[in-house]
Design a protein around this motif. Structure first.
Motif: not given
Length: 492
Positions: A47, A51-53, A102-103, A106-108, A141
């Protein structure tokens, strides 16, 4: 490793899941299919402030270590890579990676689907891509990614297995089973959808040529050869690079009318078809049409899967309260049946975090009492997954006009005897469990077939059935109890 005969060969399968990865060596031939684990490692996302990667550099390093270990075991004929779907890396004009990928959790991604659907409506999208609506589909995404500063420099999009293949070989391409999960693939024509790509304002040149399972994907670069000890010229073979597609290729079905559940972090439950089902009824039921080996269609729906149990255990482990899986399963077997059931696919369960607390909140919200003990949570999760398998497979059979005779449950979840038995009980169908290593087996088999050592898809499956350990479960108990539990969920 065993001595290889002249009709057998050894292959290396790189198999990366959402929580762990491994490199497996496999001996394959007309009457032989043996696996040996060369290297296993964790897949830990990172994180960052933005963001979560995925820590793809760590994954690549571990993959190379695994290939070096595989090389020490004996001659390797080729290498194949499979991973989870939908996630990708972007390369600039020089071929450099633009940031860690990005994972998908991820909230994006929140709100990105609405941006796409404002341009291409849900019915229009499904008529072309036949894809289950999931908030992290690649097409969504990308809508989120385009708002970032990196997008202007992006020239090539590579899905995760294709990115790793590119780093091994220097060659750019996209394997078709993974391409079919992006939302930018034409499910009927079997190619990139130029129409959708154009409508959404994406550059067609970003999407590389497609490869089929078994196609050559290049040979190892000199520095990879030097590090791993594999011979110069070692080929990399495009396998069914979506891990579920590899797992389904290794389903040991020897008769028609089978359904499958590929059970790990996710449960992928569905049927194998020869053509996609693109009806509005199928879209409303949220079924996906993804490519399999030999142009088959994996008609399935994603179910949250063992993620629920994994996140419960991570929470208990942080508190020092996890007694271990065997003790949890024994406690679950003793817990009261159907004390609490949930819909595993509720979006509240998608993100990482305190899963027991989220289960509690969800249950209270639908008028049920939280379990109150670790065994109760495990029973709730496993019974709920069995009910989700039942619902999904019955809907798939109805929409595809199929009569089901057996369920093949493959992947890590096939080791869970409670889940296997309860899936048989819930569905009223016999369940064949195993192989647990279906993904690695499918990866190895496609490589072996590319070298002419095994035959068609039916031959591959018969070889799995002859050589791998399988367990069989028949429905037991009162199925009316499962009917009542299912009705309870539908009324919640």
């Amino acid at each position: 490793m065993s001595v290889t005969s002249r009709s057998d060969a050894a292959f290396a399968a790189v198999d990366l899941g959402a929580t762990s990865g491994r490199v497996i060596t496999g001996l394959a031939g007309p009457d032989r299919l043996e696996l040996s684990e060369a290297h296993r490692f964790a897949n830990m996302p990172v994180r960052l402030p933005d963001g979560l990667r995925w820590d793809v550099l760590a994954l690549y390093r571990e993959m190379l270590e695994g290939l070096r270990a595989a090389a020490r075991s004996g001659p390797i004929t080729s290498v194949g890579i499979d991973t989870w779907a939908v996630d990708y890396g972007l390369l600039d004009a020089d071929g450099a990676l633009l940031g860690l990928p990005f994972h998908y959790r991820d909230s994006r991604n929140a709100g990105a689907a609405e941006q796409v659907l404002a341009v291409c409506g849900a019915q229009e999208l499904y008529a072309v891509n036949g894809l289950q609506h999931l908030p992290f589909n690649t097409v969504f995404q990308l809508a989120a990614h385009r708002a970032g500063a990196q997008w202007g420099a992006a020239r090539t999009l590579l899905l995760m297995p294709d990115l790793l293949t590119h780093w091994l070989t220097g060659v750019v391409g996209t394997e078709i089973t993974n391409a079919s999960t992006t939302g930018l693939f034409d499910a009927s024509a079997g190619c990139w959808s130029d129409a959708l790509i154009g409508r959404l304002g994406l550059e067609r040149s970003m999407f590389p040529p497609l490869r089929e399972p078994g196609d050559p994907a290049g040979t190892l670069l000199p520095h990879v050869v030097e590090f791993t000890g594999l011979p110069a010229g070692t080929p990399v073979t495009a396998v069914a690079s979506h891990d579920t597609a590899s797992a389904v290729a290794a389903v040991p079905a020897t008769e028609p009318g089978f359904a499958y559940v590929s059970c790990g972090t996710w449960s992928l439950a569905g049927l194998e078809l020869q053509a996609p089902v693109l009806t509005q009824e199928s879209r409303a039921a949220n079924f996906t049409n993804e490519r399999g080996v030999d142009g088959t269609i994996r008609y399935l729906r994603n179910i949250m899967g063992m993620w629920l149990l994994e996140e419960c255990r991570r929470t208990w482990d942080r508190r020092g309260e996890d007694p271990g899986l065997p003790a949890l399963l024994a406690e679950a077997a003793r817990a009261r049946p159907f004390a609490a059931v949930i819909d595993p696919d509720d979006e509240v369960f998608l993100a990482p975090g305190d899963m027991p607390s989220r289960i509690d909140t969800h249950l209270v919200g639908i008028g049920q009492v939280p379990p109150g003990s670790p065994g109760g949570y495990v029973r709730c999760v496993l019974e709920s997954l069995a009910l989700a398998h039942r619902r999904t497979l019955r809907e798939a059979a109805g929409l595809a006009g199929r009569e089901l005779t057996r369920i093949h449950l493959v992947g890590g979840g096939s080791r869970n005897e409670l889940l296997c038995q309860w899936t048989a009980d819930a569905t009223g169908l016999p369940v064949t469990a195993g192989p647990a290593e279906a993904t690695a087996l499918g990866n190895i088999l496609v490589q072996a077939r590319a070298r002419g050592l095994v035959g068609d898809l039916a031959d591959m499956r018969q070889l799995v059935a002859r050589t791998q350990e399988l367990r069989h479960y028949t429905p037991q108990g009162d199925q009316r109890a499962w009917d009542r539990a299912a009705a309870r969920l539908e009324q919640a």
